[in-house]
Design a protein around this motif. Structure first.
Motif, short mmCIF file in Angstrom:
data_model
loop_
_atom_site.label_atom_id
_atom_site.label_comp_id
_atom_site.label_asym_id
_atom_site.label_seq_id
_atom_site.Cartn_x
_atom_site.Cartn_y
_atom_site.Cartn_z
N LYS A 109 0.82 -1.21 0.00
CA LYS A 109 0.00 0.00 0.00
C LYS A 109 0.85 1.26 0.00
N LYS A 110 1.98 1.22 0.69
CA LYS A 110 2.85 2.40 0.76
C LYS A 110 3.74 2.53 -0.47
N GLY A 111 3.80 1.47 -1.27
CA GLY A 111 4.61 1.52 -2.48
C GLY A 111 6.10 1.61 -2.21
N ILE A 112 6.55 1.01 -1.13
CA ILE A 112 7.98 1.06 -0.78
C ILE A 112 8.76 0.14 -1.72
N LYS A 113 9.75 0.71 -2.40
CA LYS A 113 10.56 -0.03 -3.34
C LYS A 113 12.02 0.03 -2.93
N VAL A 114 12.82 -0.88 -3.51
CA VAL A 114 14.25 -0.93 -3.21
C VAL A 114 15.02 -0.77 -4.52
N TYR A 115 16.04 0.10 -4.47
CA TYR A 115 16.85 0.37 -5.67
C TYR A 115 18.26 -0.20 -5.47
N ASP A 116 18.94 -0.45 -6.61
CA ASP A 116 20.25 -1.10 -6.58
C ASP A 116 21.25 -0.34 -5.71
N ASP A 117 21.28 1.00 -5.85
CA ASP A 117 22.26 1.76 -5.08
C ASP A 117 21.99 1.66 -3.57
N GLU A 118 20.71 1.49 -3.18
CA GLU A 118 20.38 1.30 -1.77
C GLU A 118 20.89 -0.04 -1.26
N VAL A 119 20.78 -1.08 -2.09
CA VAL A 119 21.26 -2.40 -1.72
C VAL A 119 22.78 -2.37 -1.53
N VAL A 120 23.48 -1.73 -2.46
CA VAL A 120 24.94 -1.62 -2.36
C VAL A 120 25.34 -0.87 -1.09
N PHE A 121 24.65 0.24 -0.82
CA PHE A 121 24.96 1.05 0.37
C PHE A 121 24.76 0.23 1.64
N GLU A 122 23.65 -0.52 1.70
CA GLU A 122 23.36 -1.31 2.89
C GLU A 122 24.40 -2.41 3.09
N ILE A 123 24.78 -3.10 2.01
CA ILE A 123 25.76 -4.17 2.13
C ILE A 123 27.09 -3.61 2.63
N PHE A 124 27.48 -2.44 2.11
CA PHE A 124 28.78 -1.87 2.45
C PHE A 124 28.79 -1.23 3.84
N ASN A 125 27.72 -0.53 4.20
CA ASN A 125 27.72 0.27 5.42
C ASN A 125 26.91 -0.32 6.58
N ASN A 126 25.88 -1.09 6.26
CA ASN A 126 25.01 -1.64 7.31
C ASN A 126 24.81 -3.14 7.10
N PRO A 127 25.88 -3.92 7.18
CA PRO A 127 25.72 -5.37 6.95
C PRO A 127 24.73 -5.97 7.94
N PRO A 128 23.92 -6.91 7.49
CA PRO A 128 22.91 -7.52 8.38
C PRO A 128 23.56 -8.30 9.51
#
Length: 603
Positions: A109-128
């Protein structure tokens, strides 16, 4: 008679409809794996374990996740989950899947999407966390090392696609959480108040007017008073439907041969240890003490009175380096190796390791108990539980009444038994239910519909309530009279005949407890609201009424506050975020329509 005549006239039509329903149930059942016609007519998907806002959760997906949780539990604890543990795992998986359906709908409903640059940033800076907890990315202290992580991340030969897939699948929810929590703030005043709550102390003296002391002054409670209270508080005496069961319990206890085998294992381990095998390694491999096995059975130093008597006697009776046992206690059999002895003043202590072997039923013993319970269940369906149990010389117990999902007297919390009882008619006999202690077969003995308990049943309870209220009223009246004397120029010592009634507990914080009182927040709040030398108006607490005088208050320590402030800020922020997210999620669950069909699969 007219109705019967009409039925006879239309019997052919009725039989034709019944035949069609039967054929439909057979056809549909073949198509959907055993569905019954009632489910199809009323819209329940027979393969769904739940329905959330009209969306089905397939049972096979739920069951796979449930089995994985059982595997995880087994790997983490080294034990098989049983009874209540199995129900807890089942609930965790179920609630997680329900929550996932609800959150997926919110994301859509909120239309929240994920973009490639966000995935790269998360992997590099905020690893799970799954990566942060991997020893490959940790330093010698076990802490996550971001530099080592980045170094491995740059390795062109490493395949990071699984990590990318994981981050891409979890990032939408993390973005949603950030959106929900972005408005959470912690003010300076909140930090300061938390510091005061944890650290500020006050010193008081007080006089208590204990309601219990006025019980003897309360006269008889009249029937008119009881009736009036009952009419004014009828809702308090309403209760939901309750049911009562008869049940047979077959205990999962070790047989004499099982116990003999445990003794033999203990003797074998004792011989190996005395022949020179490393005791710590034997403990790691064989001890069933979950708290010490990984540490090689190490118990550290302990004094007399710490351990159970047989264990203590054996440990203190041995020399350093000596291995003794097997020692039997209520926990099982122990092999004990004394490492050292020392004296702390007059107190003697020993350092020891131990191997614990518990007396447990063998697989064969468990299966024999299960078979016996299954036989009882089969027979009870034919002749009733009492007769079936009597033929096997087994005792039949009665639970008394209990509510759905509540504590079952004699059994405890067991949702599956409760589900059976509240979904079946009087006289129905269950299949076998396995718990950690053994096996149950239950029979629905009596159904008590939802009702308001009659006056005769609650009369004694109401009398006790009214007697307590009147004793509090008398204590309050005495407290107010004493306070009037103080207002005319007296002190706490002037209002009591015995100075010992004026008590001075040790200084306490806002979190309590108060010596001699406990955690009574009415008392604590009144104390912190006073100025030094001031006496409070009458304060109603859990025991009675109080007059409280503030003797002193710790001054605010600005230096200590500034030192503690960063940690206080982080604690409060984390607490407020958790609270905000939990409240938001709870509101979604409350608004959702969740239909739980687990009963049809777990009976």
């Amino acid at each position: 008679m007219a109705i019967m005549n009409k039925m006879r006239e239309h019997m052919a039509v009725i039989l034709f409809i019944v035949l069609l329903l039967f054929l439909a149930s057979m056809t549909i059942g073949g198509l959907v794996g055993g569905a019954n016609i009632v489910d199809i007519i009323f819209g329940r998907n027979p393969n769904a374990v739940a329905e959330v806002n009209g969306k089905n959760i397939p049972f096979d997906r739920f069951y796979r996740a449930y089995q994985q949780e059982i595997i995880n539990y087994r790997e983490q604890t080294g034990r098989e989950p049983e009874g209540f543990q199995l129900e807890t795992l089942e609930d965790q998986v179920f609630e997680g899947m329900v929550q996932n359906v609800i959150l997926t709908e919110v994301l859509r409903k909120k239309g929240i999407k994920v973009y490639d640059d966000e995935v790269v940033f998360e992997i590099f800076n905020n690893p799970p966390d799954i990566l942060r907890q991997n020893p490959v990315f940790q330093d010698s202290t076990g802490a996550f090392d971001i530099n080592r992580y980045h170094e491995i991340l740059r390795n062109p030969e490493a395949d990071w696609r699984p990590v990318e897939d994981y981050v891409r699948s979890t990032l939408p929810l993390r973005k949603l959480q950030r959106e929900i929590l972005s408005s959470v703030r912690v003010t300076e005043e909140e930090i300061r108040q938390e510091f005061l709550r944890r650290n500020a102390k006050v010193k008081v003296r007080y006089v208590v007017f204990d309601a219990q002391a006025y019980q003897s002054q309360v006269g008889p409670i009249s029937d008119e008073e009881v009736a009036k209270y009952y009419e004014q508080h009828r809702n308090e005496f309403s209760e939901p439907e309750k049911r009562r069961i008869r049940y047979v319990f077959i205990e999962n206890k070790p047989s004499p041969s099982d116990s003999a085998e445990t003794w033999q294992t203990a003797e074998d381990l004792l011989a190996r240890a005395r022949q020179g095998e490393d005791f710590a390694e034997l403990a790691k491999a064989h001890s069933e003490d979950e708290g010490t096995a990984e540490k090689g059975g190490d118990l550290g130093f302990f004094g007399r009175g710490t351990m159970v008597k047989p264990f203590e006697d054996a440990a203190f009776g041995a020399r350093p380096g000596e291995i003794v046992g097997p020692v039997q206690t209520s926990y099982g059999l122990h092999l004990i190796k004394v490492e050292a002895r020392r004296k702390e003043g007059d107190k003697e202590e020993v350092q020891a390791r131990h191997i614990l072997l518990k007396f447990k039923p063998s697989v064969q013993t468990v299966e024999a108990a299960r078979s016996r319970a299954e036989y009882i269940a089969t027979q009870a369906k034919e002749v009733g539980l009492r007769q079936a149990a009597q033929a096997e010389s087994l005792r039949v117990d009665d639970s008394g009444f209990f509510v759905e999902g509540g504590f079952i007297p004699g059994i405890g919390l067991n949702r599956r038994i409760s589900n059976f009882v509240f979904h079946n008619r009087e006289g129905a006999v269950s299949e076998v239910y396995e718990t950690e202690r053994g096996f149950y077969v239950v029979e629905v003995a009596e159904i008590q519909k939802a009702r308001v308990r009659p006056l005769e049943e609650v009369k004694a309870q109401i009398q006790a309530i009214l007697r307590q209220q009147k004793s509090f009223d008398l204590a309050g009246e005495a407290c107010r009279e004493a306070f009037e004397k103080i207002k005319r120029g007296g002190s706490l010592f002037d209002i009591v005949s015995d100075p010992a009634r004026v008590r001075e507990p040790e200084p306490f914080t806002m979190r309590g407890p108060v010596s001699g009182i406990g955690t009574d927040y009415s008392f604590i709040g009144a104390a912190f609201a006073l100025e030094p030398g001031e006496i409070s108006p009458p304060v109603k607490g859990t025991r009675g009424w109080y007059l409280v005088e503030l003797i002193s208050r710790d001054p605010f320590d600005e230096e200590a506050y500034q030192k503690a402030r960063p940690q206080l800020y982080n604690d409060l922020l984390r607490q407020k975020r958790m609270q905000a997210y939990s409240q938001w999620l709870a509101s979604l669950k409350e608004a959702a329509e969740v239909k739980d069909y687990r009963y049809y699969f777990f009976r």
